[in-house]
Design a protein around this motif. Structure first.
Motif, PDB file in Angstrom:
ATOM      1  N   LEU A 151      68.621  92.947  72.762  1.00 16.94           N
ATOM      2  CA  LEU A 151      67.535  91.884  74.083  1.00 16.94           C
ATOM      3  C   LEU A 151      66.763  90.406  73.049  1.00 16.94           C
ATOM      4  CD1 LEU A 151      66.525  94.423  76.652  1.00 16.94           C
ATOM      5  CD2 LEU A 151      68.331  93.326  76.274  1.00 16.94           C
ATOM      6  N   SER A 152      67.578  90.215  72.081  1.00 17.66           N
ATOM      7  CA  SER A 152      67.021  88.611  71.100  1.00 17.66           C
ATOM      8  C   SER A 152      68.390  87.554  71.902  1.00 17.66           C
ATOM      9  CB  SER A 152      67.068  88.936  69.623  1.00 17.66           C
ATOM     10  OG  SER A 152      66.271  89.714  69.288  1.00 17.66           O
ATOM     11  N   PRO A 153      67.575  86.632  71.811  1.00 16.56           N
ATOM     12  CA  PRO A 153      68.817  85.885  72.663  1.00 16.56           C
ATOM     13  C   PRO A 153      69.360  84.975  71.617  1.00 16.56           C
ATOM     14  CG  PRO A 153      67.329  84.842  72.360  1.00 16.56           C
ATOM     15  CD  PRO A 153      66.330  86.008  71.774  1.00 16.56           C
ATOM     16  N   TYR A 154      70.048  85.900  71.326  1.00 16.22           N
ATOM     17  CA  TYR A 154      71.235  85.155  69.742  1.00 16.22           C
ATOM     18  C   TYR A 154      72.647  85.406  70.706  1.00 16.22           C
ATOM     19  CZ  TYR A 154      67.074  86.735  67.002  1.00 16.22           C
ATOM     20  OH  TYR A 154      66.179  86.691  66.129  1.00 16.22           O
ATOM     21  N   THR A 155      73.115  85.750  71.255  1.00 12.64           N
ATOM     22  CA  THR A 155      74.708  85.951  71.663  1.00 12.64           C
ATOM     23  C   THR A 155      74.823  85.408  73.087  1.00 12.64           C
ATOM     24  OG1 THR A 155      74.985  87.965  72.056  1.00 12.64           O
ATOM     25  CG2 THR A 155      75.478  87.400  69.789  1.00 12.64           C
ATOM     26  N   PRO A 156      75.658  84.896  74.039  1.00  9.66           N
ATOM     27  CA  PRO A 156      75.625  84.681  75.597  1.00  9.66           C
ATOM     28  C   PRO A 156      75.543  85.991  76.343  1.00  9.66           C
ATOM     29  CG  PRO A 156      77.324  83.267  73.920  1.00  9.66           C
ATOM     30  CD  PRO A 156      76.728  84.289  73.878  1.00  9.66           C
ATOM     31  N   GLU A 157      75.684  87.205  75.606  1.00 10.67           N
ATOM     32  CA  GLU A 157      76.553  88.291  76.061  1.00 10.67           C
ATOM     33  C   GLU A 157      74.027  88.890  76.409  1.00 10.67           C
ATOM     34  OE1 GLU A 157      79.601  88.276  74.095  1.00 10.67           O
ATOM     35  OE2 GLU A 157      77.936  87.831  73.909  1.00 10.67           O
ATOM     36  N   GLU A 158      73.810  88.491  75.244  1.00 11.78           N
ATOM     37  CA  GLU A 158      72.181  88.683  75.320  1.00 11.78           C
ATOM     38  C   GLU A 158      71.576  88.688  76.296  1.00 11.78           C
ATOM     39  OE1 GLU A 158      72.583  90.234  70.635  1.00 11.78           O
ATOM     40  OE2 GLU A 158      71.441  88.489  70.724  1.00 11.78           O
ATOM     41  N   VAL A 159      71.969  86.774  76.112  1.00 11.64           N
ATOM     42  CA  VAL A 159      71.466  86.120  77.241  1.00 11.64           C
ATOM     43  C   VAL A 159      71.269  86.857  78.436  1.00 11.64           C
ATOM     44  CG1 VAL A 159      70.625  83.430  78.027  1.00 11.64           C
ATOM     45  CG2 VAL A 159      70.887  84.390  75.550  1.00 11.64           C
ATOM     46  N   ILE A 160      72.537  87.085  78.624  1.00  6.72           N
ATOM     47  CA  ILE A 160      73.139  87.322  80.347  1.00  6.72           C
ATOM     48  C   ILE A 160      71.591  88.946  80.401  1.00  6.72           C
ATOM     49  CG2 ILE A 160      75.119  88.289  81.512  1.00  6.72           C
ATOM     50  CD1 ILE A 160      76.734  86.091  80.343  1.00  6.72           C
ATOM     51  N   SER A 161      72.004  89.601  79.514  1.00  7.95           N
ATOM     52  CA  SER A 161      71.599  90.753  80.041  1.00  7.95           C
ATOM     53  C   SER A 161      70.349  90.849  79.624  1.00  7.95           C
ATOM     54  CB  SER A 161      72.117  91.684  78.297  1.00  7.95           C
ATOM     55  OG  SER A 161      73.490  91.702  78.596  1.00  7.95           O
ATOM     56  N   ARG A 162      69.824  90.305  78.843  1.00 13.43           N
ATOM     57  CA  ARG A 162      67.906  90.100  79.225  1.00 13.43           C
ATOM     58  C   ARG A 162      67.773  89.403  80.908  1.00 13.43           C
ATOM     59  NH1 ARG A 162      64.049  87.242  74.947  1.00 13.43           N
ATOM     60  NH2 ARG A 162      65.265  85.779  76.028  1.00 13.43           N
ATOM     61  N   ASN A 163      68.759  87.915  80.972  1.00 14.02           N
ATOM     62  CA  ASN A 163      68.460  87.543  81.955  1.00 14.02           C
ATOM     63  C   ASN A 163      68.684  88.728  83.633  1.00 14.02           C
ATOM     64  OD1 ASN A 163      67.113  85.113  80.558  1.00 14.02           O
ATOM     65  ND2 ASN A 163      69.581  84.164  81.075  1.00 14.02           N
ATOM     66  N   ARG A 188      88.133  87.170  73.590  1.00 11.28           N
ATOM     67  CA  ARG A 188      87.144  87.531  73.711  1.00 11.28           C
ATOM     68  C   ARG A 188      86.230  88.724  73.762  1.00 11.28           C
ATOM     69  NH1 ARG A 188      89.497  89.494  79.850  1.00 11.28           N
ATOM     70  NH2 ARG A 188      89.426  86.800  80.029  1.00 11.28           N
ATOM     71  N   THR A 189      87.146  88.847  71.960  1.00 14.43           N
ATOM     72  CA  THR A 189      86.630  90.062  71.441  1.00 14.43           C
ATOM     73  C   THR A 189      85.312  89.686  70.445  1.00 14.43           C
ATOM     74  OG1 THR A 189      88.391  90.410  69.819  1.00 14.43           O
ATOM     75  CG2 THR A 189      88.771  91.538  71.818  1.00 14.43           C
ATOM     76  N   ILE A 190      85.803  87.672  70.510  1.00 16.79           N
ATOM     77  CA  ILE A 190      84.747  87.322  69.602  1.00 16.79           C
ATOM     78  C   ILE A 190      83.326  87.310  69.696  1.00 16.79           C
ATOM     79  CG2 ILE A 190      84.020  85.940  67.460  1.00 16.79           C
ATOM     80  CD1 ILE A 190      87.406  85.345  67.529  1.00 16.79           C
ATOM     81  N   GLU A 191      82.235  88.269  69.319  1.00 16.85           N
ATOM     82  CA  GLU A 191      81.054  87.646  69.931  1.00 16.85           C
ATOM     83  C   GLU A 191      80.138  86.178  69.334  1.00 16.85           C
ATOM     84  OE1 GLU A 191      81.969  90.329  68.243  1.00 16.85           O
ATOM     85  OE2 GLU A 191      81.565  92.269  69.334  1.00 16.85           O
ATOM     86  N   ASN A 192      80.402  85.346  68.914  1.00 15.29           N
ATOM     87  CA  ASN A 192      79.165  84.508  68.402  1.00 15.29           C
ATOM     88  C   ASN A 192      80.090  83.115  69.482  1.00 15.29           C
ATOM     89  OD1 ASN A 192      80.093  81.501  66.446  1.00 15.29           O
ATOM     90  ND2 ASN A 192      77.821  82.730  66.585  1.00 15.29           N
ATOM     91  N   GLN A 193      80.105  82.754  70.327  1.00 14.16           N
ATOM     92  CA  GLN A 193      80.343  81.384  70.459  1.00 14.16           C
ATOM     93  C   GLN A 193      81.323  80.213  70.028  1.00 14.16           C
ATOM     94  OE1 GLN A 193      78.000  78.530  73.111  1.00 14.16           O
ATOM     95  NE2 GLN A 193      79.439  79.334  74.811  1.00 14.16           N
ATOM     96  N   LYS A 194      80.970  79.936  68.858  1.00 15.80           N
ATOM     97  CA  LYS A 194      81.121  78.748  68.027  1.00 15.80           C
ATOM     98  C   LYS A 194      82.731  79.926  67.101  1.00 15.80           C
ATOM     99  CE  LYS A 194      77.501  75.542  67.293  1.00 15.80           C
ATOM    100  NZ  LYS A 194      76.410  75.639  66.305  1.00 15.80           N
ATOM    101  N   ASP A 195      82.297  80.753  66.818  1.00 22.82           N
ATOM    102  CA  ASP A 195      83.444  81.020  66.400  1.00 22.82           C
ATOM    103  C   ASP A 195      84.521  81.328  67.390  1.00 22.82           C
ATOM    104  OD1 ASP A 195      82.149  81.054  63.933  1.00 22.82           O
ATOM    105  OD2 ASP A 195      82.109  83.500  64.229  1.00 22.82           O
ATOM    106  N   ARG A 196      84.289  81.817  68.674  1.00 22.87           N
ATOM    107  CA  ARG A 196      85.349  81.604  70.017  1.00 22.87           C
ATOM    108  C   ARG A 196      85.665  81.092  70.212  1.00 22.87           C
ATOM    109  NH1 ARG A 196      82.064  84.649  72.552  1.00 22.87           N
ATOM    110  NH2 ARG A 196      81.696  83.509  73.504  1.00 22.87           N
ATOM    111  N   ARG A 197      85.203  79.741  70.522  1.00 26.14           N
ATOM    112  CA  ARG A 197      86.072  78.557  70.623  1.00 26.14           C
ATOM    113  C   ARG A 197      86.816  78.098  69.872  1.00 26.14           C
ATOM    114  NH1 ARG A 197      80.314  75.845  73.618  1.00 26.14           N
ATOM    115  NH2 ARG A 197      80.937  76.464  75.977  1.00 26.14           N
ATOM    116  N   LEU A 198      86.348  78.196  68.186  1.00 28.17           N
ATOM    117  CA  LEU A 198      86.788  77.562  66.883  1.00 28.17           C
ATOM    118  C   LEU A 198      88.405  78.553  66.680  1.00 28.17           C
ATOM    119  CD1 LEU A 198      87.479  76.300  64.341  1.00 28.17           C
ATOM    120  CD2 LEU A 198      86.039  77.345  63.178  1.00 28.17           C
TER     121      LEU A 198
END
Length: 710
Positions: free
Chosen positions: A61-73, A411-421
């Motif tokens: 639940l550390s805010p490192y990925t969009p999934e973690e932020v969403i789940s924690r919020n 969408r299988t790529i967790e890191n947002q920057k890598d996914r957008r690239l």
């Protein structure tokens, strides 16, 4: 009265399979507001008053990925009656790390040990009563694959609803520091809330610090407390918490788990010795992906696509509509719009659906059995050298069949920057729709030169690799060094219902999001190619589209093919790349598709373009923005209009520069053209591109890969 349960667990823990067992077909799928992370919710099939929310798979639940932020919020803010924590029983130590963080939040919790049927095979005896005692919450064994223990888990969740879990206690020195930080926080907060916020402040969680809006005095007190603890433990604050959590888990498992002394390799380990072998891994992966591509694009999927194109939208639907419109005396212009615009356009999009379904079905099998995690591990070492994630390889390979599923697979790529690239560069791969363009140019201008057609694929792959090197050096995609952590779950038989559900969800998303854009675009293209500005039905050469082509043609003159016909063909190719060939056939006086030999249209093309200009045209259409369906998929995955336009702008810009350099320099070198100021500009652009490749990045690349075995 509705009851809300939330499913939380690590990726590959069986959370989605459990969700499918609980809800059956009573599910809704969408995106979380403002992000592309998928959300699923559904009603428990045995009790419609129970709503199940499937949160994204996360490791912490550390805010490192969009999934973690969403789940924690969501866990913080939503009115949840019970959290169902799905734990992979074959990898308890890793999965219980998330369990401890859920306990730290004080949430009503039930721990479900999934894959319990595999524990005996791995020589593990688990005492759930002792585990429950140590955690202070109910613990049940389940097997989502065999549908065992599901009802027991729900009953435990009902009994635990609204009951706060016991507080997990760590080292007394750490507890003292947490108490000191807790005294700084507002007194109206509950004890559980203050303790959790103290933990987050102790591990220097920036999102929580911003949310609390502490005064400078409060921040100073917190910083002093953390500094003292770090001095005592001789570790950073976040490392202190990580060590304490794993120490707690180690003590807990020593109490509740008995492992047999047999140290023989498991079947999963033996398979990994082959599938992740340094030499065999890549050839085996290439074979598996070739097999998937062969099934989806060449054989099984093509059967469905041919039927949809040739039968459903080729004869059945047009004939039915034609008879109906004749009977209803529909106006000729409306008949033409429906048949030539809507039916033809939507039919072209839906024609991809059988191939996409088969492709996603095969990929879901690889995901569900645990092989996809190995692919990321194998490819990461190679792609990291070019600034790309190991998971970027799969979307690119899929894009050789169609750019739409290739983009969606990112969408299988967790890191947002890598996914957008990855989304930005995936469509550089020549898809099946670009093959007719490759065949036309190579046949008309380079007969007997077998290197031209394969060069299109090397250009696509080269553009991806070079883009990865350059873009990773920019502020938009460069990031702080971060290890790439992956779970390698035990192999298991894929569950048919989960595989089918995954393939259906992705297929429906393709139809809804990408297909609608084609629907509108085809009507616009039909109208522009059929009418002039007085709204009179005219030949295509006198249409609005032809006028627009003449207006835009000077833009492409430096590329060697600045005629209005070439411009219009490129514009219509944005709808679907196959339109380039059809447009040439119409504009050069040839009706229908190009003949097999293509001699007539080949000669007319050679009258307008040189060989270098034709190759420049090929490069531009290979690298520029993809079809509207793929652009729609890019928008869906980016989740933001600005990022979508940035991707399109980069693709078109790179295509223009590459085509510009090839024509200007190629015209001088191979066709005896004269050196001009434009040629000098092309050489300068080439030098700038080389400089962008060789210059040092402003930040370091990501750190080495870390693999957590299962």
């Amino acid at each position: 009265m509705k009851v809300q349960f939330a499913l939380v667990g690590n990726p590959n823990s069986g959370k989605t399979s459990t969700f499918n067992q609980l809800t059956g077909a009573k599910q809704t799928v969408g995106n979380w507001p403002g992000v592309t992370v998928e959300r699923k919710s559904g009603k428990y099939k045995k009790d419609k008053h129970i709503v199940i929310q499937d949160l994204p798979g996360i490791y912490s639940l550390s805010p490192y990925t969009p999934e973690e932020v969403i789940s924690r919020n969501y866990l913080q803010e939503a009115a949840i009656d019970t959290v169902l924590n799905i734990v992979d029983g074959t990898n308890l130590e890793r999965n219980l790390y998330l369990t401890l963080q859920l306990l730290e939040m004080g949430l009503p919790l039930v721990v479900a040990i999934n894959m319990s049927d595999l524990l005996k095979k791995k020589g593990i005896q688990l005492n759930t009563d002792k585990l429950s005692y140590g955690l202070g919450v109910p613990v049940v064994k389940i097997s989502a694959l065999k549908q065992q223990g599901i009802d027991k888990m729900i009953n435990a969740a009902k009994q635990s609803a609204k009951q706060h879990s016991d507080v997990v206690r760590y080292d007394s020195r750490l507890e003292s520091a947490l108490s000191e930080i807790g005294r700084v926080l507002p007194t109206e907060l509950s004890e559980e809330k203050r303790r959790w916020l103290a933990i987050k402040l102790f591990e220097k969680d920036t999102l929580i610090a911003e949310m609390l809006q502490l005064s400078d005095t409060q921040k100073k007190e917190v910083a002093e407390t953390i500094a003292i603890a770090e001095m005592i433990f001789k570790e950073s604050s976040d490392a202190i918490l990580v060590n304490e959590r794993y120490a707690f888990i180690e003590g807990l498992l020593s109490l509740a788990v008995i492992r047999e002394a047999d140290q023989r390799l498991s079947i999963s380990d033996k398979i990994d010795h082959v599938l992740t072998h340094r030499v065999l891994a890549l050839p085996l992966f290439a074979f598996f992906m070739w097999l998937i591509y062969y099934l989806s694009i060449q054989t099984v999927g093509t059967l469905g696509t041919d039927w949809v194109n040739d039968v459903l939208f080729g004869s059945w639907i047009p004939d039915i509509l034609d008879r109906a419109m004749q009977q209803w005396h529909v106006a000729q212009w409306l008949q033409a719009m429906i048949q030539d615009g809507i039916v033809a356009g939507v039919g072209a999009v839906l024609g991809f659906l059988p191939q996409i379904f088969v492709l996603f079905f095969c990929l879901a099998i690889l995901e569900d059995c645990g092989y996809m995690a190995r692919i990321a591990f194998v490819m990461d070492r190679l792609f990291r050298k070019f600034g790309l994630s190991g998971k970027s390889f799969i979307p690119m390979l899929i894009a050789t069949g169609c750019g739409v599923p290739g983009v969606m697979a990112s969408r299988t790529i967790e890191n947002q920057k890598d996914r957008r690239l990855t989304v930005m560069v995936t469509t550089f791969m020549p898809c099946s729709a670009k093959l007719p363009i490759i065949a036309l140019i190579s046949g008309a201008f380079f007969p007997g030169r077998t290197w031209v057609a394969p060069s299109a694929y090397f250009i696509g792959m080269g553009a991806i690799i070079l883009s990865g090197i350059v873009l990773k050096k920019t502020a938009l995609f460069a990031g702080d060094p971060a290890p790439f952590i992956m779970e390698l779950p035990a192999y298991h038989m894929p569950q048919l219902t989960s595989v089918l559900k995954s393939a259906c969800d992705r297929g429906i998303a393709f139809v809804k999001k990408a297909g609608t854009i084609i629907f509108v675009a085809c009507i616009v293209i039909w109208f522009a190619s059929s009418y002039d500005f007085t709204l009179t039905r005219v030949a295509e050469e006198q249409s609005i589209l032809a006028f627009a082509g003449r207006a835009a043609a000077p833009l492409f003159a430096p590329l060697g093919w600045g005629t209005w016909r070439g411009t219009v063909a490129t514009i219509t190719g944005l709808v679907a790349k196959e339109n380039v060939i059809g447009t040439f056939g119409i504009l050069y006086g040839q009706t229908g598709a190009v003949s097999e030999s293509g001699n007539e249209i080949w000669q007319l093309l050679r009258n307008d373009y040189t060989a270098v200009a034709a190759y420049s045209f090929l490069i531009f259409n290979l690298l520029c923005a993809p079809c509207f369906a793929a652009i729609g998929a890019i928008h869906r995955e980016m989740g933001d209009s600005k990022w979508t336009w940035l991707a399109i702008g980069y693709q078109c810009g790179l295509a223009y520069c590459a085509s510009f350099i090839v024509y200007q320099l190629g015209h001088v070198i191979f066709e005896g053209g004269h050196l001009t100021i434009v040629t000098c500009i092309a050489f300068l652009v080439l030098c700038l591109m080389i400089f962008a490749l060789v210059k040092k990045p402003s930040r370091k690349m990501q750190g080495p890969i870390q693999v957590i075995g299962g």
